[in-house]
Design an enzyme around this catalytic site. Structure first.
Site, PDB file in Angstrom:
ATOM      1  N   ASP A  30       0.849  -1.185   0.000  1.00 18.55           N
ATOM      2  CA  ASP A  30       0.000   0.000   0.000  1.00 18.55           C
ATOM      3  C   ASP A  30       0.894   1.247   0.000  1.00 18.55           C
ATOM      4  O   ASP A  30       1.905   1.311   0.704  1.00 18.55           O
ATOM      5  CB  ASP A  30      -0.912  -0.005   1.235  1.00 18.55           C
ATOM      6  N   ILE A  31       0.515   2.239  -0.777  1.00 15.98           N
ATOM      7  CA  ILE A  31       1.312   3.459  -0.910  1.00 15.98           C
ATOM      8  C   ILE A  31       1.259   4.308   0.368  1.00 15.98           C
ATOM      9  O   ILE A  31       2.126   5.156   0.590  1.00 15.98           O
ATOM     10  CB  ILE A  31       0.811   4.265  -2.143  1.00 15.98           C
ATOM     11  N   ASN A  92     -12.826  -3.130   2.682  1.00 17.70           N
ATOM     12  CA  ASN A  92     -13.847  -2.100   2.841  1.00 17.70           C
ATOM     13  C   ASN A  92     -14.844  -2.188   1.693  1.00 17.70           C
ATOM     14  O   ASN A  92     -14.450  -2.406   0.548  1.00 17.70           O
ATOM     15  CB  ASN A  92     -13.186  -0.713   2.867  1.00 17.70           C
ATOM     16  N   GLY A  98     -15.251   3.478   3.814  1.00 22.47           N
ATOM     17  CA  GLY A  98     -14.047   4.132   3.318  1.00 22.47           C
ATOM     18  C   GLY A  98     -13.447   3.487   2.085  1.00 22.47           C
ATOM     19  O   GLY A  98     -12.259   3.673   1.810  1.00 22.47           O
ATOM     20  N   HIS A 105     -10.082  -5.413  -3.067  1.00 18.62           N
ATOM     21  CA  HIS A 105      -8.725  -5.617  -2.545  1.00 18.62           C
ATOM     22  C   HIS A 105      -8.814  -6.012  -1.096  1.00 18.62           C
ATOM     23  O   HIS A 105      -9.607  -5.452  -0.340  1.00 18.62           O
ATOM     24  CB  HIS A 105      -7.868  -4.360  -2.720  1.00 18.62           C
ATOM     25  N   LEU A 106      -8.004  -6.987  -0.713  1.00 16.28           N
ATOM     26  CA  LEU A 106      -7.851  -7.348   0.690  1.00 16.28           C
ATOM     27  C   LEU A 106      -6.641  -6.600   1.221  1.00 16.28           C
ATOM     28  O   LEU A 106      -5.557  -6.670   0.636  1.00 16.28           O
ATOM     29  CB  LEU A 106      -7.643  -8.860   0.854  1.00 16.28           C
ATOM     30  N   HIS A 107      -6.842  -5.870   2.325  1.00 17.70           N
ATOM     31  CA  HIS A 107      -5.712  -5.266   3.029  1.00 17.70           C
ATOM     32  C   HIS A 107      -5.138  -6.335   3.968  1.00 17.70           C
ATOM     33  O   HIS A 107      -5.886  -6.895   4.782  1.00 17.70           O
ATOM     34  CB  HIS A 107      -6.167  -4.095   3.906  1.00 17.70           C
TER      35      HIS A 107
HETATM   36  P1  AMP Z   1      -9.698   1.415   0.276  1.00 15.56           P
HETATM   37  O1  AMP Z   1      -9.726   2.797   0.884  1.00 15.56           O
HETATM   38  O2  AMP Z   1     -10.090   0.311   1.208  1.00 15.56           O
HETATM   39  O3  AMP Z   1     -10.450   1.374  -1.035  1.00 15.56           O
HETATM   40  O4  AMP Z   1      -8.163   1.125  -0.046  1.00 15.56           O
HETATM   41  C1  AMP Z   1      -7.489   1.690  -1.122  1.00 15.56           C
HETATM   42  C2  AMP Z   1      -6.049   1.649  -0.766  1.00 15.56           C
HETATM   43  O5  AMP Z   1      -5.282   1.860  -1.938  1.00 15.56           O
HETATM   44  C3  AMP Z   1      -5.613   2.735   0.228  1.00 15.56           C
HETATM   45  O6  AMP Z   1      -5.107   2.126   1.413  1.00 15.56           O
HETATM   46  C4  AMP Z   1      -4.549   3.532  -0.530  1.00 15.56           C
HETATM   47  O7  AMP Z   1      -3.484   3.954   0.285  1.00 15.56           O
HETATM   48  C5  AMP Z   1      -4.100   2.521  -1.578  1.00 15.56           C
HETATM   49  N1  AMP Z   1      -3.516   3.086  -2.791  1.00 15.56           N
HETATM   50  C6  AMP Z   1      -3.992   4.122  -3.526  1.00 15.56           C
HETATM   51  N2  AMP Z   1      -3.198   4.332  -4.598  1.00 15.56           N
HETATM   52  C7  AMP Z   1      -2.198   3.394  -4.528  1.00 15.56           C
HETATM   53  C8  AMP Z   1      -1.052   3.098  -5.332  1.00 15.56           C
HETATM   54  N3  AMP Z   1      -0.774   3.790  -6.455  1.00 15.56           N
HETATM   55  N4  AMP Z   1      -0.248   2.078  -4.949  1.00 15.56           N
HETATM   56  C9  AMP Z   1      -0.513   1.369  -3.833  1.00 15.56           C
HETATM   57  N5  AMP Z   1      -1.584   1.605  -3.037  1.00 15.56           N
HETATM   58  C10 AMP Z   1      -2.410   2.603  -3.375  1.00 15.56           C
END
Ligand code: AMP
Ligand code: ZN
Length: 119
Positions: A30-31, A92, A98, A105-107
């Site tokens: 995650d970025i 989410n 959020g 995507h699974l965190h």
């Molecule tokens: P969600 O808010 O559950 O939809 O998670 C989206 C996730 O994507 C967030 O935790 C962001 O930090 C992550 N994210 C957004 N852009 C990027 C990227 N370019 N590379 C890696 N993670 C990203």
């Protein structure tokens, strides 16, 4: 889907810090990490939510969960046959939770004590 961030990362159009890959899944850091390990695991195919994927392709959802568990082992958050030290898998769904990227995507979060309930 050309306007989907994670589809573009799967396609290699946007860089990703990839930590695990199978024929059907991709996992990358995650970025904006919320824990020492914060990896996102996605199906290479576009599905907006976990519920949508569960209905459309339960085998692929299983592959995504297996990939998340492989990432946890790879990151030292669990062993092949054990749960120590432990980690959290979160997905989410919708604005109240959020969700900002409408590609399932699974965190995978770990490397610190995780409080419950989450915020
Ligand atoms: P969600 O808010 O559950 O939809 O998670 C989206 C996730 O994507 C967030 O935790 C962001 O930090 C992550 N994210 C957004 N852009 C990027 C990227 N370019 N590379 C890696 N993670 C990203
Ligand atoms: Zn997508």
């Amino acid at each position: 889907m050309t306007d989907c961030l994670f589809c573009r990362m799967v396609a290699g159009e946007i860089p990703a810090d990839v930590v695990h890959e199978t024929d059907r899944t991709l996992a990358f850091r995650d970025i904006n990490p919320q824990a020492p390990t914060h990896v996102l695991v996605v199906p290479k195919e576009h599905h907006p939510t976990v519920a949508a994927l569960a209905h459309a392709d339960p085998d692929l959802l299983g592959a995504v969960v297996r990939a998340a568990s492989a990432v946890a082992v790879q990151e030292g958050l669990a062993t092949e046959d054990g749960v120590e030290p432990g980690y959290r898998v979160v997905t989410n769904t919708g604005p109240a939770a959020g969700q900002t990227v409408l590609h399932l995507h699974l965190h995978v979060l770990g490397g610190r004590d995780l409080r419950w309930p989450p915020g």
